[in-house]
Write a protein that holds these residues in place. Structure first.
Motif, short mmCIF file in Angstrom:
data_model
loop_
_atom_site.label_atom_id
_atom_site.label_comp_id
_atom_site.label_asym_id
_atom_site.label_seq_id
_atom_site.Cartn_x
_atom_site.Cartn_y
_atom_site.Cartn_z
N ALA A 70 1.41 -18.31 10.81
CA ALA A 70 1.26 -16.97 10.23
C ALA A 70 1.91 -15.92 11.13
N ASP A 71 2.61 -14.97 10.51
CA ASP A 71 3.28 -13.93 11.30
C ASP A 71 2.46 -12.65 11.38
N ASN A 72 1.23 -12.66 10.84
CA ASN A 72 0.38 -11.48 10.91
C ASN A 72 -1.07 -11.91 10.82
N LEU A 73 -1.96 -11.01 11.20
CA LEU A 73 -3.39 -11.32 11.25
C LEU A 73 -4.00 -11.50 9.86
N ALA A 74 -3.46 -10.83 8.85
CA ALA A 74 -4.00 -10.99 7.50
C ALA A 74 -3.80 -12.42 7.01
N MET A 75 -2.60 -12.94 7.22
CA MET A 75 -2.32 -14.32 6.83
C MET A 75 -3.10 -15.30 7.71
N THR A 76 -3.27 -14.96 8.98
CA THR A 76 -4.09 -15.79 9.87
C THR A 76 -5.51 -15.90 9.34
N PHE A 77 -6.04 -14.78 8.85
CA PHE A 77 -7.42 -14.78 8.36
C PHE A 77 -7.56 -15.66 7.12
N THR B 44 -0.33 -1.84 12.55
CA THR B 44 0.30 -3.01 11.96
C THR B 44 -0.56 -4.23 12.23
N LEU B 45 -0.38 -5.23 11.40
CA LEU B 45 -1.02 -6.53 11.63
C LEU B 45 0.00 -7.59 12.00
N SER B 46 1.25 -7.22 12.03
CA SER B 46 2.32 -8.17 12.35
C SER B 46 2.34 -8.44 13.85
N PHE B 47 2.39 -9.71 14.23
CA PHE B 47 2.39 -10.08 15.65
C PHE B 47 3.63 -9.55 16.38
N SER B 48 4.75 -9.50 15.68
CA SER B 48 5.99 -9.08 16.32
C SER B 48 6.05 -7.57 16.54
N GLU B 49 5.14 -6.80 15.92
CA GLU B 49 5.18 -5.35 16.04
C GLU B 49 4.02 -4.79 16.86
N MET B 50 3.17 -5.66 17.38
CA MET B 50 2.05 -5.19 18.20
C MET B 50 2.51 -4.93 19.62
N GLY B 51 1.62 -4.35 20.39
CA GLY B 51 1.85 -4.22 21.83
C GLY B 51 2.63 -3.00 22.26
N THR B 52 2.98 -2.12 21.35
CA THR B 52 3.72 -0.92 21.73
C THR B 52 2.77 0.26 21.84
N GLY B 53 2.87 0.98 22.91
CA GLY B 53 2.07 2.19 23.10
C GLY B 53 0.61 1.95 23.41
N ILE C 8 0.86 -1.18 0.00
CA ILE C 8 0.00 0.00 0.00
C ILE C 8 0.90 1.23 0.00
N ALA C 9 0.73 2.07 -1.03
CA ALA C 9 1.64 3.21 -1.20
C ALA C 9 1.27 4.39 -0.32
N THR C 10 0.07 4.39 0.26
CA THR C 10 -0.36 5.52 1.06
C THR C 10 0.53 5.69 2.29
N GLU C 11 0.95 6.91 2.53
CA GLU C 11 1.84 7.16 3.66
C GLU C 11 1.13 6.86 4.98
N GLY C 12 1.82 6.16 5.86
CA GLY C 12 1.28 5.83 7.17
C GLY C 12 0.47 4.56 7.22
N MET C 13 0.27 3.92 6.05
CA MET C 13 -0.50 2.67 6.01
C MET C 13 0.47 1.51 5.89
N PRO C 14 0.25 0.43 6.66
CA PRO C 14 1.17 -0.71 6.59
C PRO C 14 0.93 -1.54 5.34
N SER C 15 1.95 -2.23 4.87
CA SER C 15 1.79 -3.19 3.79
C SER C 15 1.59 -4.56 4.40
N LEU C 16 0.92 -5.42 3.67
CA LEU C 16 0.61 -6.76 4.15
C LEU C 16 1.63 -7.75 3.60
N SER C 17 1.99 -8.72 4.38
CA SER C 17 3.03 -9.66 3.97
C SER C 17 2.61 -11.09 4.26
N LEU C 18 3.28 -12.01 3.59
CA LEU C 18 3.14 -13.44 3.87
C LEU C 18 4.44 -13.91 4.49
N GLY C 19 4.38 -14.33 5.72
CA GLY C 19 5.59 -14.78 6.41
C GLY C 19 5.24 -15.78 7.49
#
Length: 617
Positions: A133-140, A194-203, A66-77
């Motif tokens: 899955a390393d993110n909620l999108a892939m989990t879904f 973010t939807l990545s599990f490793s990047e959640m939980g901050t703030g 996603i090219a929009t500034e401030g929006m995360p991109s989705l990944s398969l990992g």
């Protein structure tokens, strides 16, 4: 070391499912062998990673940038952390045993075996995607694939109307929960960025409590559907219409375990701070309600598989309650032990059903303890673990949940204790009627143990039902820092558990004796009938909600069709055209004087228009 070796966890069963379906439609033996080799390969790969033989990490592929500034991109990992790999051990281990057991169970069945084993492989692929899955999108994606896989396998005998209906019921009911889950995923992206599990939980401290509560509860909707929690529990008992090995796979290690695993994964990733007090209370409350209702319904079920199905519902309620109490380690510990002994119970039930000529009514069995000794001993091992007899795996994991409940909310502790007594009662009832006394039907008279492919998985699962709760196994299975399985610790939880065990056993033996009764002495009253009818919840859904919605929808569509589409547009247009035609027919009457009059009126009208138009120009 091959960099992308972990992707074999996904690609191997997916490729095998495609090969079975496309090339081995008429070669069931080849399809079965290939699926078993696939399950064996993923199990071996899991062992290799857990023992440190493989240390490769998978690449993360960016999907839908996603090219929009401030929006995360989705990944398969793939996320290969201890929580995921321990869960994979259960999924692949039980999946392999279910594949092997299916060889004996499906022998002589006239359905398409290639389609059956292809379905098992696609199920393994789907659950693996959820776990790794390393993110909620892939989990879904995996979440929806599990729903699709369950639809295929529950409806494997699609020629049987009840099986086809059960498959549709499971699929549609899960869509209700998945709608809330999808909203929760969108809220997670907005809240955490973010939807990545490793990047959640901050703030999370800066996020409003109401927003966190809404996010967690929407995500929990997915668990309500997949783990069959109240009020979306109605699909799981009907899922027993599929082959029994499928029931074992769904109930033990895959579909219903996905909801509990996902919620624990979110607690680890987001942090316990994201689970607000309100969210925790709702989650624990739903789990407690499910545990009680399912245990009550199991008390008066006569279908051996339905008794175990309601038992699964009740035990899942235990796990969800532990998640709500922020005791994720207790929930996962019980998930691991429950997976082994519930797979044992379902496969044992499958062996009994096959050897009793596909009879599932326990009142048409009896005396199987002497005729099927191996199956009986294995089934009893699973029962002892389920009712939490000290020394069996279920005792240790259930005690940990009760300890957490007593510490954080005594109300849920007493709910758990009551459910434990009910569990002991209905499982003792099941065993007394099935294995004791004399045979009550022709199938039970000639029953005998299954062959190697059916007995070997039972024996291995019986061993795990005993040892998986002890520290030398449990400390390795439960991937939480500082976790140590408790031994026999005297205290209120232990005494209450023993009291529940004794009460349940005494009631069962007093009411059902030694299995000589030919019918249930508790049947015939209103309470018994209500429990047999699932407390009329299913009928309320069918007649009160679905029936009313369908009737209202049908009447609305009928009105739109008859009054608007047919009446206004179709017939209305025809009526209007006919009237215009009649008007024109009056004008075109063949009279010269009428034509002259019309022309004169037209000329006057044109002169009138020109006289009042040109001056304004």
């Amino acid at each position: 070391m091959i960099q992308n070796l972990p992707w074999l966890f996904l690609l191997l069963p997916l490729a095998v499912a495609a090969i079975d379906w496309l090339f081995f439609k008429k070669c069931a033996c080849c399809a079965a062998a290939l699926s078993i080799l696939s399950a064996l390969g993923t199990f071996g790969l899991c062992i290799a990673y857990l023992t440190g033989l493989c240390t490769g990490t998978p690449d993360v592929y960016t999907w839908m940038p996603i090219a929009t500034e401030g929006m995360p991109s989705l990944s398969l990992g793939l996320l290969m952390d201890p929580l995921a790999m321990r869960m994979m051990l259960v999924v692949t281990g039980i999946g392999l045993l279910v594949h092997i057991f299916s060889l004996g169970y499906m022998k002589g069945d006239t359905s398409n075996h290639s389609r059956y084993f292809a379905g098992l492989s696609i199920f393994m692929f789907s659950m693996t995607m959820i776990v790794l899955a390393d993110n909620l999108a892939m989990t879904f994606i995996g979440w929806e694939m599990v729903g699709f896989s369950s639809y295929l396998l529950i409806g494997h005998w699609f020629n049987k109307e009840s099986a086809a209906d059960a498959a549709k019921k499971a699929f549609i009911t899960n869509r209700v929960g998945d709608f809330g889950f999808l909203i929760g995923i969108l809220l997670t992206m907005g809240v955490f960025g973010t939807l990545s599990f490793s990047e959640m939980g901050t703030g999370t401290e800066a996020i409003p409590t109401a927003v966190l509560t809404a996010t967690v509860l929407c995500l929990f909707c997915g668990a309500i559907g997949k783990s069959a929690q109240f009020p979306l529990h109605v699909w799981l008992p009907d899922a027993m219409e599929g082959p029994t090995p499928v029931s074992a796979l769904i109930h033990a290690a895959t579909m219903v375990a996905a909801g509990v695993y996902m919620m624990v994964r979110l607690q680890v990733s987001m942090g316990e701070g994201a689970f607000t007090e309100t969210a925790c209370l709702v989650i624990a409350g739903v789990g407690a309600i499910t545990a009680v209702l399912a245990a009550l319904m199991a008390v008066q079920q006569d279908d051996i598989k339905r008794v175990l199905a309601y038992s699964t519902l009740s035990q899942l309620g235990y796990m969800i309650m532990a998640v709500g109490l922020l005791a994720g380690e207790a929930a996962m510990f019980h998930l691991y032990t429950h997976a082994w002994f519930k797979a044992l119970l379902f496969l044992g039930a499958g062996a009994i059903i096959v050897r009793c000529h596909h009879e599932q009514d326990i009142w048409k069995m009896g005396g199987l303890g002497n005729r099927m000794p191996i199956t009986t001993v294995c089934f009893l091992m699973g029962t002892f673990a389920l009712i939490a007899i000290p020394g069996f795996s279920g005792f240790f994991s259930k005690e940990l949940i009760l300890d957490a409940a007593l510490e954080k909310c005594p109300f849920f502790f007493w709910v758990g204790a009551g459910v434990a007594a009910l569990t002991t009662f209905y499982m003792a009832r099941l065993c007394i009627i099935t294995f004791c006394g004399s045979a009550r039907a022709h199938g039970a008279e000639h029953a005998k143990d299954g062959g190697f492919t059916m007995s070997m998985p039972l024996l291995l699962l019986a061993v795990m039902a005993v040892i998986s709760g002890f520290g030398f196994v449990a400390d390795y299975l439960v991937p939480f820092e500082g976790f140590h399985a408790h031994g026999f610790e005297l205290g209120l939880p232990f005494y209450v558990s023993m009291g529940a065990l004794v009460v349940g056993l005494l009631l069962a033996f007093v009411i059902y004796g030694c299995g000589k009764r030919s019918k249930d002495p508790l049947s015939g009253n209103f309470i018994s009938k209500s429990l047999r009818e699932r407390l009329y919840i299913d009928k309320f859904y069918d007649k009160g909600i679905i029936g009313i919605l369908q009737e209202c929808g049908a009447r609305t569509i009928e009105f739109a069709d008859s009054a608007i589409i047919r009446g206004l547009f179709a017939q209305g247009a025809a009526w209007f055209t006919g009237k215009i035609g009649m008007l024109l027919s009056w004008i075109q009457g063949g009279s010269l004087r009428a034509y002259s009059l019309i022309i004169g009126i037209g000329v006057i009208f044109v002169i009138f228009l020109l006289a009042y138009t040109f001056p304004s120009l």
